[in-house]
Design an enzyme around this catalytic site. Sequence first.
Site, short mmCIF file in Angstrom:
data_model
loop_
_atom_site.label_atom_id
_atom_site.label_comp_id
_atom_site.label_asym_id
_atom_site.label_seq_id
_atom_site.Cartn_x
_atom_site.Cartn_y
_atom_site.Cartn_z
N CYS A 130 13.77 26.81 -19.44
CA CYS A 130 14.73 25.71 -19.40
C CYS A 130 14.40 24.63 -20.43
CB CYS A 130 14.80 25.16 -17.98
SG CYS A 130 16.30 24.22 -17.64
N HIS B 143 15.07 29.79 -13.48
CA HIS B 143 14.05 29.31 -12.55
C HIS B 143 13.96 30.31 -11.40
CE1 HIS B 143 14.15 25.44 -14.58
NE2 HIS B 143 15.45 25.39 -14.42
#
Lengths: 244, 413
Positions: A97, A200
Amino acid sequence: MGGTADSTLVIGVLLPDALGTYSDSGNAVVLAQRARWRGIAARVLQITADVTPPTGCDIYVLGGGEDQAQVTATRWLQQHPALVGAMETSAVTLAVCAGFQILGRSMSDRSGHSYSGVGLIDVTTVPGPRRAVGQVITHCVIPGVGQLTGFENHRGISTVAASHVPLGRVVRGTGNGTPDAAGHLGDGVWTDRIVGTYLHGPVLARNPALADHLLTTATGRTLDPLDLPDQQALRRTYLQRSSR
Amino acid sequence: MWFRAAVAAGTWTARLSRRLGAGSGSIIGGRVTLALCPDALARLAAGRQVALVSGTNGKTTTSHLLAAALASMGTVAHNATGSNMLDGALAALAQDPDTRFAVIEVDELHLATVAEAVDPEVIVLLNLSRDQLDRGSEVRSVAAALSAALIRQPRTTVVANADDPMVVWAAAPAVRTVWVSAGATWAGDTTTCPRCGRSLASTTERWACECGLARPDAAWTAVDQAAGAASAVRTTGESVPVRLSLPGRFNLGNAVMAIAAAARMGVDPQDASDAMSRVDDVAGRYSLVTYGSHEVRLLLAKNPAGWTETLGVIDDAKALLIVVNAREADGRDTSWLWDVPFDELRSPTVVACGERAADLGVRLSYADIVHTTIADPVAAIAAMPPGKIDVVANYTAFADLRRRLPSAPAEAL
Ligand SMILES: [Zn+2]
């Protein structure tokens, strides 16, 4: 292995305070445990902003963070060229990310202000029209890794230069938000030393084959399969297309 | 007249909803009233002394404690079931329209809206940490929105936790503040400065950033002495003994926040503390129920900060059931499980349950916690050997369990 005299695998978590918002530090736990369960000693170092970062880690992991923490983390990495050099030449890196965006050439914040990244990978990121939040499924391009499952939560639109390939082809979700040469949506990036992704979960907890790929790259060893309870059930939950 | 009709319509809808078995009905009832009369909340609050209680963890418990304290002085309306969105607040006020006090637990994302509507006497701001990131609410943005709202409430006193940097950053611009040292055990979101992003050099006692944001001096401090004796100590030197029926250091902090708020609203601190000592069941949390040959204690933990507190409450001698769902109200993302230090568990038996039992089971394996995995928590309880069990569940898992387990209090086994 790596910079240590003994054969301990050393995993460095970069800036767990700034890049710890989405629980991506769990990736380091997964790597260390999967190494130990194969008889490889492993140690996890939490590398915070107030120390001079060690350059001898075998694997570095970076996670997601809020906008402001991302700016701070980028500046910190730029101030430690020896670390960036190690990530470029000797170590293996997993970047998730915000961590993935930071390693690229440039990114911009919510107000549209553009700033330069670390430049380890040829990726540029701009803010998208809305946040991409939800479950993601991709086909990983690394042979033998199979499907990846994860949870995305970001506003980045990342363009991967033709010199690299995205880590996965998006089956469900947004990922990089940009199509590859063949017109498929991609997620993340895959180079010989760097795995970048928006996923994630933590991504390695949900996708043990990707964890083992990183371990094999870092140690040069082929690893015996591991049968972890609940792992198959977890993957079934998320890889069914109807799952939410 | 229209306003009264709108409230009546909402109350009627709530009753119907209850009769149809669709839950307590407060949310749907509130929604009907709001749709018919948008300023209903302000009008229902008018003329009462109102306290809003908000924060990521502990708001249900703290609002129960504060309501008990205020009840020693007068009548209290309270959204006791924990319906903490706008419509839940409204339903509580509509149900008891003529009270002197109102205590409203408010979700932190809705605090700004509710505060503007009711112009409260007091806002209690407990803590701000990560909860359901997939709602698109990074903690810092929530704090910034609160900050903007507090500036617009010059008549309101903000009772705020001085030990939580994110709370201090959010509450500092308020015109009137009462700082309370209530404690902060989980630093995951706030090891960087909320104002400038630098690393915070912090001890739990004092913290300060180069940019100038620092822990304010507290007017009240939660002091936990040895052997279970605890007190709320005021900078004036006054020390109020606190004897809670609720377990944990965290609830002592909640209690001192409630004492400070009650004192601001005119209650004698000792009277407040005495009234709070009798609160032993907060919307089912900490309650004991009998199920077959088991005595089950229900605990709620829905994020890493809540879990850190709960780890100190779990009885190491009992079997432990952990129940995790990932529905809308829980947050769809289960990553937070990886910020819970499960390796500290010492329970002799651990069972992973819930709709995300597999996620939890994988997490426990990586923490070297031996466990079994049984998705249905009630079936898991039934399968355990007779005796005492601690159950820790997240939001919807907790609500489901309360519905499925008998509500009768446990008798000694
Ligand atoms: Zn600062």
